[in-house]
Design a protein around this motif. Sequence first.
Motif, PDB file in Angstrom:
ATOM      1  N   LEU A  67      54.700  40.116  37.171  1.00  0.00           N
ATOM      2  CA  LEU A  67      55.293  38.790  36.932  1.00  0.00           C
ATOM      3  C   LEU A  67      56.773  38.865  36.540  1.00  0.00           C
ATOM      4  CD1 LEU A  67      52.412  36.870  35.102  1.00  0.00           C
ATOM      5  CD2 LEU A  67      53.236  36.524  37.435  1.00  0.00           C
ATOM      6  N   PRO A  68      57.183  39.811  35.672  1.00  0.00           N
ATOM      7  CA  PRO A  68      58.606  39.846  35.269  1.00  0.00           C
ATOM      8  C   PRO A  68      59.596  40.023  36.421  1.00  0.00           C
ATOM      9  CG  PRO A  68      57.298  41.170  33.764  1.00  0.00           C
ATOM     10  CD  PRO A  68      56.395  40.788  34.914  1.00  0.00           C
ATOM     11  N   SER A  69      59.141  40.566  37.547  1.00  0.00           N
ATOM     12  CA  SER A  69      60.055  40.783  38.675  1.00  0.00           C
ATOM     13  C   SER A  69      60.144  39.586  39.612  1.00  0.00           C
ATOM     14  CB  SER A  69      59.615  42.016  39.470  1.00  0.00           C
ATOM     15  OG  SER A  69      58.387  41.753  40.143  1.00  0.00           O
ATOM     16  N   LYS A  70      59.344  38.551  39.404  1.00  0.00           N
ATOM     17  CA  LYS A  70      59.284  37.402  40.320  1.00  0.00           C
ATOM     18  C   LYS A  70      60.227  36.277  39.891  1.00  0.00           C
ATOM     19  CE  LYS A  70      56.456  39.367  42.973  1.00  0.00           C
ATOM     20  NZ  LYS A  70      56.943  39.821  44.264  1.00  0.00           N
ATOM     21  N   THR A  71      61.518  36.555  39.996  1.00  0.00           N
ATOM     22  CA  THR A  71      62.539  35.584  39.592  1.00  0.00           C
ATOM     23  C   THR A  71      62.701  34.442  40.595  1.00  0.00           C
ATOM     24  OG1 THR A  71      64.254  36.909  40.651  1.00  0.00           O
ATOM     25  CG2 THR A  71      63.864  37.302  38.295  1.00  0.00           C
ATOM     26  N   ASP A  72      62.247  34.653  41.822  1.00  0.00           N
ATOM     27  CA  ASP A  72      62.445  33.646  42.869  1.00  0.00           C
ATOM     28  C   ASP A  72      61.180  32.848  43.190  1.00  0.00           C
ATOM     29  OD1 ASP A  72      61.082  35.780  43.951  1.00  0.00           O
ATOM     30  OD2 ASP A  72      62.180  35.769  45.841  1.00  0.00           O
ATOM     31  N   GLN A  73      60.086  33.095  42.484  1.00  0.00           N
ATOM     32  CA  GLN A  73      58.859  32.337  42.702  1.00  0.00           C
ATOM     33  C   GLN A  73      58.593  31.471  41.473  1.00  0.00           C
ATOM     34  OE1 GLN A  73      55.421  34.615  43.828  1.00  0.00           O
ATOM     35  NE2 GLN A  73      54.154  32.816  44.065  1.00  0.00           N
ATOM     36  N   PHE A  74      58.395  30.168  41.695  1.00  0.00           N
ATOM     37  CA  PHE A  74      58.243  29.219  40.601  1.00  0.00           C
ATOM     38  C   PHE A  74      56.814  28.716  40.484  1.00  0.00           C
ATOM     39  CE2 PHE A  74      62.704  29.370  40.975  1.00  0.00           C
ATOM     40  CZ  PHE A  74      63.245  28.882  39.800  1.00  0.00           C
ATOM     41  N   TRP A  75      56.409  28.479  39.235  1.00  0.00           N
ATOM     42  CA  TRP A  75      55.132  27.831  38.949  1.00  0.00           C
ATOM     43  C   TRP A  75      55.462  26.379  38.658  1.00  0.00           C
ATOM     44  CZ3 TRP A  75      51.406  29.800  34.530  1.00  0.00           C
ATOM     45  CH2 TRP A  75      50.180  29.151  34.642  1.00  0.00           C
ATOM     46  N   TRP A  76      55.028  25.492  39.532  1.00  0.00           N
ATOM     47  CA  TRP A  76      55.301  24.065  39.414  1.00  0.00           C
ATOM     48  C   TRP A  76      54.208  23.403  38.589  1.00  0.00           C
ATOM     49  CZ3 TRP A  76      59.988  22.612  41.074  1.00  0.00           C
ATOM     50  CH2 TRP A  76      60.642  23.487  41.944  1.00  0.00           C
ATOM     51  N   VAL A  77      54.568  22.370  37.861  1.00  0.00           N
ATOM     52  CA  VAL A  77      53.667  21.691  36.931  1.00  0.00           C
ATOM     53  C   VAL A  77      52.337  21.267  37.568  1.00  0.00           C
ATOM     54  CG1 VAL A  77      53.414  19.698  35.401  1.00  0.00           C
ATOM     55  CG2 VAL A  77      55.556  20.985  35.429  1.00  0.00           C
ATOM     56  N   PRO A  78      52.314  20.688  38.774  1.00  0.00           N
ATOM     57  CA  PRO A  78      51.023  20.248  39.313  1.00  0.00           C
ATOM     58  C   PRO A  78      50.148  21.374  39.884  1.00  0.00           C
ATOM     59  CG  PRO A  78      52.770  19.634  40.811  1.00  0.00           C
ATOM     60  CD  PRO A  78      53.429  20.222  39.595  1.00  0.00           C
ATOM     61  N   ASP A  79      50.674  22.600  39.939  1.00  0.00           N
ATOM     62  CA  ASP A  79      49.949  23.700  40.570  1.00  0.00           C
ATOM     63  C   ASP A  79      49.015  24.424  39.595  1.00  0.00           C
ATOM     64  OD1 ASP A  79      51.322  23.156  42.889  1.00  0.00           O
ATOM     65  OD2 ASP A  79      52.838  24.702  42.541  1.00  0.00           O
ATOM     66  N   THR A  80      47.862  24.801  40.104  1.00  0.00           N
ATOM     67  CA  THR A  80      46.933  25.636  39.349  1.00  0.00           C
ATOM     68  C   THR A  80      47.098  27.077  39.808  1.00  0.00           C
ATOM     69  OG1 THR A  80      45.325  23.843  39.116  1.00  0.00           O
ATOM     70  CG2 THR A  80      44.497  26.076  38.827  1.00  0.00           C
ATOM     71  N   ALA A  81      47.355  27.958  38.871  1.00  0.00           N
ATOM     72  CA  ALA A  81      47.368  29.396  39.151  1.00  0.00           C
ATOM     73  C   ALA A  81      45.958  29.914  38.899  1.00  0.00           C
ATOM     74  CB  ALA A  81      48.365  30.108  38.249  1.00  0.00           C
ATOM     75  N   THR A  82      45.608  31.004  39.543  1.00  0.00           N
ATOM     76  CA  THR A  82      44.293  31.613  39.350  1.00  0.00           C
ATOM     77  C   THR A  82      44.488  33.044  38.883  1.00  0.00           C
ATOM     78  OG1 THR A  82      43.357  30.264  41.116  1.00  0.00           O
ATOM     79  CG2 THR A  82      42.118  32.211  40.472  1.00  0.00           C
ATOM     80  N   ILE A  83      43.738  33.410  37.844  1.00  0.00           N
ATOM     81  CA  ILE A  83      43.704  34.814  37.469  1.00  0.00           C
ATOM     82  C   ILE A  83      42.357  35.376  37.913  1.00  0.00           C
ATOM     83  CG2 ILE A  83      45.375  34.686  35.588  1.00  0.00           C
ATOM     84  CD1 ILE A  83      42.993  34.728  33.626  1.00  0.00           C
ATOM     85  N   ALA A  84      42.379  36.613  38.353  1.00  0.00           N
ATOM     86  CA  ALA A  84      41.167  37.318  38.764  1.00  0.00           C
ATOM     87  C   ALA A  84      41.080  38.577  37.905  1.00  0.00           C
ATOM     88  CB  ALA A  84      41.239  37.687  40.241  1.00  0.00           C
ATOM     89  N   ALA A  85      39.960  38.735  37.208  1.00  0.00           N
ATOM     90  CA  ALA A  85      39.809  39.847  36.273  1.00  0.00           C
ATOM     91  C   ALA A  85      38.541  40.630  36.552  1.00  0.00           C
ATOM     92  CB  ALA A  85      39.778  39.327  34.837  1.00  0.00           C
ATOM     93  N   GLN A  86      38.606  41.910  36.274  1.00  0.00           N
ATOM     94  CA  GLN A  86      37.449  42.780  36.370  1.00  0.00           C
ATOM     95  C   GLN A  86      36.707  42.754  35.042  1.00  0.00           C
ATOM     96  OE1 GLN A  86      36.662  44.381  39.327  1.00  0.00           O
ATOM     97  NE2 GLN A  86      38.348  43.101  40.026  1.00  0.00           N
ATOM     98  N   LEU A  87      35.461  42.342  35.069  1.00  0.00           N
ATOM     99  CA  LEU A  87      34.626  42.334  33.869  1.00  0.00           C
ATOM    100  C   LEU A  87      33.171  42.277  34.320  1.00  0.00           C
ATOM    101  CD1 LEU A  87      34.763  42.362  30.757  1.00  0.00           C
ATOM    102  CD2 LEU A  87      34.595  39.873  30.851  1.00  0.00           C
TER     103      LEU A  87
END
Length: 125
Positions: A67-87
């Motif tokens: 994530l720290p290297s993604k200076t040109d990709q924006f998270w917009w307010v109406p967007d849902t991000a998804t995390i995928a985790a191993q558990l």
Amino acid sequence: MMLDKVIEPDSLRAARDGFTLGLRLPWYRAIPLSNVELDEVLIDGAPVALDGIDFELDGTRLPVSELPSKTDQFWWVPDTATIAAQLPGLERGRDYDVQVTLSIYPPYIRGLRRAVRWTRKMELK
């Protein structure tokens, strides 16, 4: 800002060896991914290893460590991000207490770090 929506309702889904979860941006305007930090994910009080979590937004999936290297990709307010985790070992149909701590560093407010922790009881679907 709707802080009660940091964890997207009814978004806990079973995945191969783990789960996916929808997250919403706890801020009033777009933020570059480089200014977003996933601090902690807990399932029933047990920490989920952050090095095994991927972050997906707009069809792009990457390890949270990138994530720290993604200076040109924006998270917009109406967007849902998804995390995928191993558990492994989670059971479909069971309720889990899901806690996420997310920090944002708006680039236009020097020195501000906003950490938001939210917990939601959810059924794994």
